[in-house]
Every structure is written in structure tokens, then in C-alpha cells.
Motif scaffolding. Structure first.
Motif: not given
Length: 84
Positions: A3-9, A11-13, A17-23, A31-36
Motif C-alpha cells: 500500500s502506498i500509505k504503508a510505504e509512506q509511513v 519512509l517517514t519513520a 530514525h536517521v535524523h535522531q540517530e545522526m544527532d 538523508m537521501l543516501s541513508e534512506v536509499r
């Protein structure tokens, strides 16, 4: 098919998480490279838009300042004059 909605959730999570982990130091490009690496197929401008929506702001380093300790000493006055 996911589901597109589940994928969006997911992705945002992942972005939060990356934002918090990398202070909170990663901007949209890092962020793009981490998410990819986490397996999402996404572009930089979508990452930038989602970061803005989620209020994920990258911290910038403080400006370097040289310490000043009291009154500066003057060894000799600067009396150089041009002799042209």
C-alpha cells in the motif's frame, strides 16, 4: 503489492530514525543516501519536502571564534609609512 500509505509511513519513520540517530546533522542530500541504503526509491526533492513537513532541520556547526583573553598587548606601534 504494498500500500502506498504503508510505504509512506515506513519512509517517514525511517527518516525520523536517521535524523535522531545522526544527532540532527543530516540535510536532504545525506538523508537521501541513508534512506536509499535502507531500500527506498526516492528522489532528493521528495526527501527535502518530507523533511520540511516533518520539521526535520539539520543543525549547522557553530562559527569558529578565536578566544580573547582580556586586553590585547601591543609590543610596538605600527608606524610603517609608505616612502614612495
Amino acid at each position: 503489492m504494498k500500500s502506498i500509505k504503508a510505504e509512506q509511513v515506513r519512509l517517514t519513520a525511517a527518516m525520523e530514525h536517521v535524523h535522531q540517530e545522526m544527532d540532527a546533522t543530516y540535510g536532504s542530500r545525506r538523508m537521501l543516501s541513508e534512506v536509499r541504503e535502507l531500500g527506498f526509491d526516492i528522489g532528493r526533492y521528495k526527501v527535502r519536502r518530507l523533511m520540511r513537513q516533518l520539521k526535520l532541520v539539520a543543525k549547522r556547526p557553530k562559527q569558529h571564534r578565536y578566544p580573547t583573553y582580556g586586553k590585547l598587548s601591543v609590543i610596538a606601534p605600527n608606524d610603517v609609512k609608505s616612502s614612495i
